[in-house]
Design a protein around this motif. Structure first.
Motif, mmCIF file in Angstrom:
data_model
loop_
_atom_site.group_PDB
_atom_site.id
_atom_site.type_symbol
_atom_site.label_atom_id
_atom_site.label_comp_id
_atom_site.label_asym_id
_atom_site.label_seq_id
_atom_site.Cartn_x
_atom_site.Cartn_y
_atom_site.Cartn_z
ATOM 1 N N PRO A 31 24.444 -1.226 20.750
ATOM 2 C CA PRO A 31 23.545 -0.576 19.806
ATOM 3 C C PRO A 31 23.844 0.915 19.736
ATOM 4 O O PRO A 31 24.221 1.541 20.724
ATOM 5 C CB PRO A 31 22.162 -0.845 20.422
ATOM 6 C CG PRO A 31 22.352 -2.024 21.307
ATOM 7 C CD PRO A 31 23.739 -1.933 21.816
ATOM 8 N N THR A 32 23.696 1.481 18.547
ATOM 9 C CA THR A 32 23.959 2.907 18.379
ATOM 10 C C THR A 32 22.662 3.684 18.319
ATOM 11 O O THR A 32 21.639 3.199 17.840
ATOM 12 C CB THR A 32 24.757 3.156 17.100
ATOM 13 O OG1 THR A 32 24.016 2.627 15.988
ATOM 14 C CG2 THR A 32 26.118 2.488 17.160
ATOM 15 N N THR A 33 22.701 4.908 18.806
ATOM 16 C CA THR A 33 21.560 5.811 18.739
ATOM 17 C C THR A 33 22.065 7.164 18.255
ATOM 18 O O THR A 33 23.260 7.428 18.224
ATOM 19 C CB THR A 33 20.893 5.973 20.118
ATOM 20 O OG1 THR A 33 21.873 6.459 21.045
ATOM 21 C CG2 THR A 33 20.340 4.661 20.618
ATOM 22 N N ALA A 34 21.139 8.020 17.885
ATOM 23 C CA ALA A 34 21.516 9.317 17.333
ATOM 24 C C ALA A 34 22.319 10.126 18.344
ATOM 25 O O ALA A 34 23.305 10.766 17.993
ATOM 26 C CB ALA A 34 20.262 10.072 16.908
ATOM 27 N N ALA A 35 21.894 10.135 19.573
ATOM 28 C CA ALA A 35 22.602 10.917 20.592
ATOM 29 C C ALA A 35 22.347 10.304 21.955
ATOM 30 O O ALA A 35 21.210 10.002 22.320
ATOM 31 C CB ALA A 35 22.123 12.361 20.567
ATOM 32 N N GLN A 36 23.414 10.113 22.709
ATOM 33 C CA GLN A 36 23.300 9.559 24.047
ATOM 34 C C GLN A 36 23.467 10.690 25.060
ATOM 35 O O GLN A 36 24.357 11.533 24.914
ATOM 36 C CB GLN A 36 24.376 8.503 24.283
ATOM 37 C CG GLN A 36 24.214 7.254 23.440
ATOM 38 C CD GLN A 36 22.961 6.468 23.777
ATOM 39 O OE1 GLN A 36 22.450 6.541 24.893
ATOM 40 N NE2 GLN A 36 22.455 5.719 22.819
ATOM 41 N N PRO A 37 22.602 10.738 26.079
ATOM 42 C CA PRO A 37 22.785 11.770 27.103
ATOM 43 C C PRO A 37 24.093 11.564 27.840
ATOM 44 O O PRO A 37 24.569 10.439 27.989
ATOM 45 C CB PRO A 37 21.580 11.561 28.032
ATOM 46 C CG PRO A 37 21.156 10.138 27.798
ATOM 47 C CD PRO A 37 21.466 9.845 26.367
ATOM 48 N N ALA A 38 24.692 12.666 28.269
ATOM 49 C CA ALA A 38 25.949 12.582 29.016
ATOM 50 C C ALA A 38 25.713 11.844 30.328
ATOM 51 O O ALA A 38 24.664 12.001 30.967
ATOM 52 C CB ALA A 38 26.486 13.981 29.292
ATOM 53 N N VAL A 179 31.535 -1.748 26.313
ATOM 54 C CA VAL A 179 31.139 -0.645 27.188
ATOM 55 C C VAL A 179 31.753 0.639 26.650
ATOM 56 O O VAL A 179 32.967 0.709 26.396
ATOM 57 C CB VAL A 179 31.596 -0.897 28.633
ATOM 58 C CG1 VAL A 179 31.264 0.294 29.526
ATOM 59 C CG2 VAL A 179 30.941 -2.166 29.179
ATOM 60 N N THR A 180 30.910 1.653 26.476
ATOM 61 C CA THR A 180 31.371 2.914 25.912
ATOM 62 C C THR A 180 30.813 4.098 26.682
ATOM 63 O O THR A 180 29.767 4.009 27.332
ATOM 64 C CB THR A 180 30.954 3.051 24.434
ATOM 65 O OG1 THR A 180 29.517 3.011 24.349
ATOM 66 C CG2 THR A 180 31.532 1.934 23.590
ATOM 67 N N ASP A 181 31.518 5.222 26.568
ATOM 68 C CA ASP A 181 31.071 6.511 27.100
ATOM 69 C C ASP A 181 31.226 7.522 25.980
ATOM 70 O O ASP A 181 32.336 7.791 25.527
ATOM 71 C CB ASP A 181 31.919 6.920 28.304
ATOM 72 C CG ASP A 181 31.525 8.280 28.872
ATOM 73 O OD1 ASP A 181 30.517 8.855 28.403
ATOM 74 O OD2 ASP A 181 32.219 8.772 29.782
ATOM 75 N N GLY A 182 30.120 8.050 25.502
ATOM 76 C CA GLY A 182 30.173 8.979 24.386
ATOM 77 C C GLY A 182 30.749 8.356 23.137
ATOM 78 O O GLY A 182 31.391 9.024 22.329
#
Length: 287
Positions: A31-38, A179-182
């Motif tokens: 799922p996508t969100t506006a901004a993911q915390p680092a 699985v993703t990072d940023g």
């Protein structure tokens, strides 16, 4: 992937930030969100050290209670599943991977059954967790790397950035997750451990463990195990058996009664017991 690479290539791969890969056909996007915390950057704190078999090319690790580990090992002709006494590193019992030509990969114990997968043979084995006697086998498509469970379903990696949830009765895929990072895919997911609502994954050829949100696929923390790798390498060299380039970190096991993790690597001389922020003690559940 398990092909041996030249040493400079491996070191370069381990030092680089993981790059993007093409989407995997059929995988459910996170799922996508506006901004993911680092992701948080965490360093494990060592609380104990235990002996580890230098011949064990560790592919899977799970703590099953009462001071006992279940460990799977790789390499054709050397693959197998064993029960190990944590305190001494002594092998209590062991069996070879049932197909002698198979390259053994991850293992996990759920409801008294030890599930053991293979790299490119496409066969998973069900073993009685107490006796290690084979009680079933399943076929699957693609490669097998790491294996864990969330108490209900098996969770498997195949060296890509995709995790697969599988029915333990049939081994059928019931869910996939990127699985993703940023927003960038995290490739080479290897050994897995489900801990208190997160999936922890060794990333092959790196000194990093990813802590993954199993709902979104986002990496919520990176655990740096570089200091453990250096210590294991120094100990191996002092013993006259230096680690090779493919003796990388691999092996994560949760000890619920102490709220700690057990971390090791392929042919490492040591299993490290460590504490991590956010991991707490809890009542042990029968595997």
């Amino acid at each position: 992937m398990r092909a041996r690479l030249p040493l400079p290539v491996c070191l370069a791969a381990a030092a680089l930030t993981l790059g993007p890969v093409l989407p995997r056909v059929g995988a459910t996007p996170a799922p996508t969100t506006a901004a993911q915390p680092a992701p948080a950057l965490l360093t494990p704190s060592v609380t104990a050290r235990y002996r580890h078999d230098r011949a064990a090319f560790t592919q899977g690790l799970q703590y099953v209670g009462q001071g006992t580990l279940v460990e799977s090992t790789g390499q054709v002709g050397e693959s197998g599943v064993r029960r190990v006494e944590l305190r001494t590193g002594r092998v209590l019992a062991g069996v070879p991977t049932p197909i002698s030509t198979a390259f053994g990969e991850g293992v996990t114990v759920l409801d008294g059954v030890a599930y053991h997968i293979t790299w490119r043979t496409g066969v998973a084995f069900a073993l009685d967790a107490a006796t290690l006697r084979e009680v079933g086998r399943y076929r699957y498509q693609g490669e097998g790397w790491g294996l864990t469970h969330d108490g209900k379903a098996l969770i498997m990696s195949d060296g890509s950035n995709v995790l697969f949830w599988r029915d333990p009765k049939t081994f059928a895929v019931t869910r996939t997750l990127r699985v993703t990072d940023g927003g960038q895919p995290v490739r080479n997911l290897n050994e897995l451990e489900y801990v208190q609502g997160s999936v922890y994954a060794n990333v092959w050829l790196t000194n990093r463990i990813a802590r993954i949100d199993p709902k979104t696929g986002n990496v919520t923390a990176w655990i740096d195990v570089g200091a453990l790798t250096q210590e294991a390498s120094a100990a191996a060299s002092r013993a006259g058996q230096p680690l090779t380039f493919d003796d990388v970190p691999n092996g994560i096991a949760f000890v619920p009664e102490r709220g700690t993790l057990l971390l090791t690597g392929k042919r490492w001389p040591t299993v490290f017991e460590v504490r991590l922020p956010g991991v707490t003690a809890q009542a042990a559940r029968r595997p």
